[in-house]
Motif scaffolding. Structure first.
Motif, PDB file in Angstrom:
ATOM      1  N   ALA A 138       0.776  -1.075  -0.013  1.00 20.53           N
ATOM      2  CA  ALA A 138       0.031   0.105   0.087  1.00 20.53           C
ATOM      3  C   ALA A 138       1.003   1.241  -0.033  1.00 20.53           C
ATOM      4  N   GLU A 139       1.963   1.204   0.586  1.00 18.91           N
ATOM      5  CA  GLU A 139       2.831   2.218   0.675  1.00 18.91           C
ATOM      6  C   GLU A 139       3.502   2.701  -0.471  1.00 18.91           C
ATOM      7  N   HIS A 140       3.960   1.570  -1.270  1.00 18.10           N
ATOM      8  CA  HIS A 140       4.223   1.498  -2.622  1.00 18.10           C
ATOM      9  C   HIS A 140       3.325   2.209  -3.648  1.00 18.10           C
ATOM     10  N   PHE A 141       2.085   1.898  -3.347  1.00 19.34           N
ATOM     11  CA  PHE A 141       1.091   2.623  -4.463  1.00 19.34           C
ATOM     12  C   PHE A 141       1.041   3.959  -3.887  1.00 19.34           C
ATOM     13  N   ARG A 142       0.837   4.167  -2.586  1.00 13.90           N
ATOM     14  CA  ARG A 142       0.784   5.630  -2.209  1.00 13.90           C
ATOM     15  C   ARG A 142       1.930   6.502  -2.774  1.00 13.90           C
ATOM     16  N   ALA A 143       3.054   6.122  -2.538  1.00 12.22           N
ATOM     17  CA  ALA A 143       3.951   6.882  -3.270  1.00 12.22           C
ATOM     18  C   ALA A 143       3.960   7.155  -4.718  1.00 12.22           C
ATOM     19  N   ALA A 144       3.582   6.121  -5.342  1.00 10.63           N
ATOM     20  CA  ALA A 144       3.457   6.129  -6.710  1.00 10.63           C
ATOM     21  C   ALA A 144       2.533   7.130  -7.024  1.00 10.63           C
ATOM     22  N   PHE A 145       1.204   6.942  -6.519  1.00 14.05           N
ATOM     23  CA  PHE A 145       0.221   8.312  -6.979  1.00 14.05           C
ATOM     24  C   PHE A 145       0.516   9.633  -6.483  1.00 14.05           C
ATOM     25  N   ASN A 165      -5.008  -3.183  -1.931  1.00 15.79           N
ATOM     26  CA  ASN A 165      -4.016  -2.334  -1.240  1.00 15.79           C
ATOM     27  C   ASN A 165      -3.879  -1.249  -2.174  1.00 15.79           C
ATOM     28  N   ALA A 166      -4.555  -1.142  -3.496  1.00 14.44           N
ATOM     29  CA  ALA A 166      -4.249   0.276  -4.089  1.00 14.44           C
ATOM     30  C   ALA A 166      -5.481   1.085  -3.322  1.00 14.44           C
ATOM     31  N   ALA A 169      -3.965   2.565  -0.488  1.00 10.61           N
ATOM     32  CA  ALA A 169      -3.145   3.611  -0.274  1.00 10.61           C
ATOM     33  C   ALA A 169      -4.189   4.845  -0.711  1.00 10.61           C
ATOM     34  N   ALA A 170      -4.913   4.787  -1.564  1.00 12.68           N
ATOM     35  CA  ALA A 170      -5.852   5.956  -1.850  1.00 12.68           C
ATOM     36  C   ALA A 170      -6.307   6.426  -0.540  1.00 12.68           C
ATOM     37  N   LEU A 171      -6.916   5.646   0.249  1.00 16.03           N
ATOM     38  CA  LEU A 171      -7.417   6.262   1.561  1.00 16.03           C
ATOM     39  C   LEU A 171      -6.435   7.040   2.137  1.00 16.03           C
TER      40      LEU A 171
END
Ligand SMILES: Nc1ncnc2c1ncn2[C@@H]1O[C@H](COP(=O)(O)OP(=O)(O)OP(=O)(O)O)[C@@H](O)[C@H]1O
Ligand SMILES: [Mg+2]
Length: 290
Positions: A138-145, A165-166, A169-171
């Motif tokens: 989730a942290e990976h997605f958060r950083a990417a977005f 997990n995406a 991350a968005a939340l």
């Protein structure tokens, strides 16, 4: 830097994609903001609404989509080139005759679920406990977005149903989470659940928070005339922050799913739904400092 809005509900079919696209148009047209929509659902509904089928296929073939973006930074999230994965000149609503609003899209992709499995497999290596791997994913997605931040004033993330997990991350990334729901006997449970995930607290602690301090706000969608729906809305509003604006159940909202190709005015596209959409936009401009 952009203001991030997640449109989320674990429950399916409540209007997440409908509302995401409505908000994108509302901010681009009425607030003249630069809008980016990130489609986090493999169903790609909001992408199909904004691109039509043919251009959505192009977005898959040319790697302009969220799965391609993550795939290219599976093992390193250092690179920040989000721009080359976006589709521009999207939608079928014009700002003025011949002029499209400032909207772009990171399209959804059918392979986004496989992508998430791949990422969790990567983080599960060396016998990392599963919950820890999920958190890293989730942290990976958060950083990417978050790298998309310089590209728009407002970034709307249309989340898939469920809790991928995406979506997690968005939340986390969202400055505000809009929770559309249909007023029915089961919606209360879905709203209770997402409120706890967004605030990271148990239910009693969430409802002890002042409503204005909560990062999420509920939006009644598909509201039908008569008192029954109002009772469900009031019940949820007893525990959760609730927008006064509501989206009625109406054919013009359902029809806004159709991509018409030829751009038209927002009044032509949304017809009888425009007053509700405008009321939502106006109330949100007070709730969210964009
Ligand atoms: N206010 C409304 N009036 C009439 N139809 C609506 C309304 N809101 C949504 N719909 C219709 O309900 C269906 C589900 O809406 P939508 O796809 O936006 O929900 P969703 O929460 O994104 O679904 P999913 O969980 O599958 O992603 C669509 O066919 C849409 O056109
Ligand atoms: Mg959807």
């Amino acid at each position: 830097m952009a203001f991030f809005v997640a449109v989320a509900n674990r429950k399916g079919g409540v209007g997440k994609s409908t509302v995401s696209v409505m908000l994108a148009y509302a901010y681009a047209i009425w607030s003249k903001k630069k809008v980016l929509l990130i489609d986090l659902d493999a169903q790609s509904n909001s992408s199909l609404i904004l691109l039509g089928g043919e251009r959505w296929i192009v977005s898959q073939r040319t790697s302009r989509n969220v799965a391609a973006y993550i795939e290219d930074r599976l093992y390193s999230i250092e690179q920040t080139k989000v721009l080359e994965y976006l589709m521009h000149d999207i939608g079928d609503v014009e700002l003025s005759p011949g002029q499209l609003p400032a909207m772009s899209l990171l399209p959804g992709s059918l392979s986004f679920e496989d992508m998430q499995d791949e990422l969790i497999t990567y983080y599960s290596r060396n016998q990392t406990p599963f919950q820890q791997a999920k958190a890293k994913c989730a942290e990976h997605f958060r950083a990417a977005f978050s790298f998309a931040s310089p590209l728009a004033d407002v970034i709307i993330m249309d989340c898939a149903p469920g809790l991928s997990n995406a979506t997690a991350a968005a939340l986390k990334l969202a400055n505000k989470v809009i929770v559309p729901f249909r007023p029915d006997a089961v919606s209360e449970f879905a709203v209770d659940r997402i409120s706890q995930i967004v605030e990271g607290r148990n239910f009693d602690d969430v409802i002890a928070m002042p409503p204005a301090e909560r990062r999420y706000i509920c939006l009644a969608n598909y509201v039908r005339p008569g008192g029954r729906d109002a009772i469900y809305v009031d019940t949820i509003a007893g525990n959760h922050p609730m927008l006064s604006a509501q989206i009625p159940a109406m054919p013009d909202v359902a029809d806004s799913f159709d991509f018409l190709g030829e751009p038209q005015s927002i009044e032509e596209k949304y017809g009888d739904a425009v007053p509700a959409m405008k009321a939502l936009h106006d109330e949100l401009t007070e709730v969210m400092p964009i």
